[in-house]
Write an enzyme that holds these catalytic residues in place. Structure first.
Site, PDB file in Angstrom:
ATOM      1  N   ASP A   9       0.745  -1.218  -0.702  1.00 53.51           N
ATOM      2  CA  ASP A   9       0.169   0.193  -0.102  1.00 53.51           C
ATOM      3  C   ASP A   9       0.850   1.546  -0.509  1.00 53.51           C
ATOM      4  O   ASP A   9       2.265   1.185   0.092  1.00 53.51           O
ATOM      5  CB  ASP A   9      -1.149   0.187   1.478  1.00 53.51           C
ATOM      6  CG  ASP A   9      -1.928   1.680   0.696  1.00 53.51           C
ATOM      7  OD1 ASP A   9      -2.609   1.139   0.352  1.00 53.51           O
ATOM      8  OD2 ASP A   9      -1.771   2.162   1.774  1.00 53.51           O
ATOM      9  N   SER A  10       0.036   2.470  -0.084  1.00 52.21           N
ATOM     10  CA  SER A  10       1.171   3.895  -0.004  1.00 52.21           C
ATOM     11  C   SER A  10       1.674   4.212   0.989  1.00 52.21           C
ATOM     12  O   SER A  10       2.475   4.677   1.553  1.00 52.21           O
ATOM     13  CB  SER A  10       0.340   5.250  -0.741  1.00 52.21           C
ATOM     14  OG  SER A  10      -0.648   5.122  -0.270  1.00 52.21           O
ATOM     15  N   GLY A  42      -2.167   9.264  -3.893  1.00 45.73           N
ATOM     16  CA  GLY A  42      -3.734   9.197  -4.874  1.00 45.73           C
ATOM     17  C   GLY A  42      -3.888  11.208  -5.415  1.00 45.73           C
ATOM     18  O   GLY A  42      -4.925  11.009  -6.549  1.00 45.73           O
ATOM     19  N   CYS A  72      -3.818  -1.619  -2.606  1.00 46.83           N
ATOM     20  CA  CYS A  72      -4.303   0.181  -2.879  1.00 46.83           C
ATOM     21  C   CYS A  72      -5.279   0.355  -4.271  1.00 46.83           C
ATOM     22  O   CYS A  72      -4.609  -0.208  -5.179  1.00 46.83           O
ATOM     23  CB  CYS A  72      -2.508   1.041  -2.812  1.00 46.83           C
ATOM     24  SG  CYS A  72      -2.532   2.146  -2.714  1.00 46.83           S
ATOM     25  N   ASN A  73      -6.030   1.116  -4.234  1.00 44.68           N
ATOM     26  CA  ASN A  73      -6.907   1.618  -4.822  1.00 44.68           C
ATOM     27  C   ASN A  73      -6.243   2.200  -5.847  1.00 44.68           C
ATOM     28  O   ASN A  73      -6.813   1.735  -7.334  1.00 44.68           O
ATOM     29  CB  ASN A  73      -7.954   1.759  -4.881  1.00 44.68           C
ATOM     30  CG  ASN A  73      -9.233   0.788  -3.669  1.00 44.68           C
ATOM     31  OD1 ASN A  73      -9.643   0.524  -4.112  1.00 44.68           O
ATOM     32  ND2 ASN A  73      -8.847   1.126  -2.420  1.00 44.68           N
ATOM     33  N   GLU A 169      -2.860   9.626   7.647  1.00 47.37           N
ATOM     34  CA  GLU A 169      -1.228   9.335   7.568  1.00 47.37           C
ATOM     35  C   GLU A 169      -1.273  10.144   9.475  1.00 47.37           C
ATOM     36  O   GLU A 169      -0.093   9.881   9.810  1.00 47.37           O
ATOM     37  CB  GLU A 169      -1.213   9.486   6.555  1.00 47.37           C
ATOM     38  CG  GLU A 169      -0.722   8.997   5.132  1.00 47.37           C
ATOM     39  CD  GLU A 169      -0.616   7.982   5.526  1.00 47.37           C
ATOM     40  OE1 GLU A 169       0.522   7.198   6.392  1.00 47.37           O
ATOM     41  OE2 GLU A 169      -0.684   6.191   4.948  1.00 47.37           O
ATOM     42  N   CYS A 204     -10.931   3.408  -0.523  1.00 46.01           N
ATOM     43  CA  CYS A 204      -9.389   3.377  -0.594  1.00 46.01           C
ATOM     44  C   CYS A 204      -9.086   2.853   0.955  1.00 46.01           C
ATOM     45  O   CYS A 204     -10.102   2.882   2.070  1.00 46.01           O
ATOM     46  CB  CYS A 204      -9.239   5.861   0.071  1.00 46.01           C
ATOM     47  SG  CYS A 204      -8.157   5.810   0.291  1.00 46.01           S
ATOM     48  N   THR A 205      -7.710   2.599   1.024  1.00 41.31           N
ATOM     49  CA  THR A 205      -8.309   1.461   2.165  1.00 41.31           C
ATOM     50  C   THR A 205      -7.971   2.011   3.371  1.00 41.31           C
ATOM     51  O   THR A 205      -7.767   1.507   5.255  1.00 41.31           O
ATOM     52  CB  THR A 205      -6.535   0.449   1.796  1.00 41.31           C
ATOM     53  OG1 THR A 205      -5.484   1.588   1.405  1.00 41.31           O
ATOM     54  CG2 THR A 205      -6.848  -0.358   0.506  1.00 41.31           C
ATOM     55  N   HIS A 206      -8.107   3.653   3.557  1.00 43.01           N
ATOM     56  CA  HIS A 206      -7.677   4.345   4.035  1.00 43.01           C
ATOM     57  C   HIS A 206      -8.679   4.821   5.255  1.00 43.01           C
ATOM     58  O   HIS A 206      -8.307   4.831   6.423  1.00 43.01           O
ATOM     59  CB  HIS A 206      -6.565   5.293   4.216  1.00 43.01           C
ATOM     60  CG  HIS A 206      -5.540   5.638   4.154  1.00 43.01           C
ATOM     61  ND1 HIS A 206      -4.691   4.487   2.959  1.00 43.01           N
ATOM     62  CD2 HIS A 206      -4.613   6.317   4.609  1.00 43.01           C
ATOM     63  CE1 HIS A 206      -2.704   4.955   3.234  1.00 43.01           C
ATOM     64  NE2 HIS A 206      -2.948   6.015   4.172  1.00 43.01           N
TER      65      HIS A 206
HETATM   66  N1  DGL Z   1      -4.968   4.084   0.047  1.00 45.80           N
HETATM   67  C1  DGL Z   1      -4.545   4.391  -0.643  1.00 45.80           C
HETATM   68  C2  DGL Z   1      -5.658   3.509  -1.688  1.00 45.80           C
HETATM   69  O1  DGL Z   1      -6.054   3.081  -1.034  1.00 45.80           O
HETATM   70  C3  DGL Z   1      -4.255   6.177  -1.405  1.00 45.80           C
HETATM   71  C4  DGL Z   1      -3.784   6.588  -0.341  1.00 45.80           C
HETATM   72  C5  DGL Z   1      -2.925   7.861  -1.081  1.00 45.80           C
HETATM   73  O2  DGL Z   1      -3.669   8.401  -1.411  1.00 45.80           O
HETATM   74  O3  DGL Z   1      -1.721   6.768  -0.468  1.00 45.80           O
HETATM   75  O4  DGL Z   1      -6.134   4.103  -2.306  1.00 45.80           O
END
Ligand code: DGL
Length: 291
Positions: A9-10, A42, A72-73, A169, A204-206
């Site tokens: 993931d990012s 993103g 990560c999407n 984050e 988005c995984t966050h």
């Molecule tokens: N967690 C990531 C996702 O699922 C992206 C977060 C980012 O912008 O880095 O898209």
């Protein structure tokens, strides 16, 4: 160690996916890589996300992962297809990379795992679904493109929520500040003069980290879907249909965590997302060049 499942993931967000993988497939060995030094992805351009993702996936391959889940999407939307169709056949024909968009789309469509456009009859799923994601994910239109094949009657409203990832984050997910940012992106979906979605996909995984706050704003009766359980269920099924890969995966129950930024901070915040403590190690990702 060979045979681990790599999860990329990012930053921290993919830990919400790893959490579900550990629940569903606890015996496997995992290596998680969060590129926190370069998050967020993103808001970055297509080429940059592609390059960063390739570096990360290659690092996981080099560490002995035959299979990498891009949790990560943004990276799945912007880099996965090229990696699968160009990079792997040429440089890594014995490795596999899976993303999070396809399993999520199958689940939204109500189709069984492994549905294929043109082969699987399209689903009859109807109604309006809201896709919440990063600017990169929404701009790629990956959800609309995939759903058009598998569930042509399902309608989408897509909403980019660019300021949520930096909040997660930073560990700033509660209180008046974050709540203001939740309203900023959710209120337009529930304005009185627009059709309201019946389901919301946190693409988005966050975002599952903000789920409690989101639930507090979204009217009752609306389904809030997180990707962790969806990805875990469909990975389990995928492994059952790909015994050649399943056989290569080791089952020692080990977990290792890499970050490209400060290891102490990653361990502290990441432990909360994963629901268990861990000690991360800081790594450096090198630019990839052909062998
Ligand atoms: N967690 C990531 C996702 O699922 C992206 C977060 C980012 O912008 O880095 O898209």
């Amino acid at each position: 160690m060979d045979g681990r499942i790599g999860v990329f993931d990012s930053g921290f967000g993919g830990l919400t996916v790893l959490r579900s993988l550990l629940e569903r497939l606890p015996h496997h060995d995992y290596l998680y890589l969060g590129d926190s030094a370069r998050t967020p992805y993103g808001t970055r351009g297509f080429d940059v996300v592609h390059e960063f993702t390739r570096e990360a996936v290659e690092a996981l391959f080099e560490a002995g992962c035959p299979l990498v889940v891009v949790a990560c999407n943004t990276a799945s939307s912007r880099a996965l297809r090229t990696l699968q169709q160009k990079h792997l056949p040429r440089f890594r024909p014995d490795r596999r990379v899976l993303g999070v968009v396809r399993p999520s789309v199958e689940a939204l469509a109500g189709l069984p795992p492994g549905a294929l456009p043109g082969v699987t009859p399209p689903s009859h799923a109807e109604g309006l679904v809201a896709i919440l994601g990063t600017q990169g994910t929404i701009a790629s239109d990956s959800y609309r493109i995939e759903l058009a094949h598998l569930a042509p009657r399902l309608r989408l409203v897509q909403q980019a929520c660019p300021l949520w990832v930096p909040l997660v984050e930073a560990g700033e997910t509660e209180g008046a500040g974050p709540e203001w940012f939740l309203h900023r992106y959710l209120d337009p979906l529930f304005a009185p003069d627009v059709e309201h979605p019946s389901r919301i996909l946190l693409a988005c995984t966050h975002y599952p980290v903000m789920a409690e706050g989101i639930r507090g704003i979204v009217p009752t009766g609306i389904d809030l879907l997180s990707q962790g359980p969806i990805v875990a269920e469909r990975l389990d099924d995928w492994l059952g249909r790909h015994p050649e890969m399943d056989r290569r995966l080791s089952r020692g129950g080990s977990r290792e965590f890499w970050t490209t930024d400060d290891a102490g901070r990653f361990s502290e915040l990441g432990g909360r997302l994963l629901g268990r403590p861990f000690e991360a190690r800081k790594v450096h990702l090198a630019p990839w060049s052909p062998p």
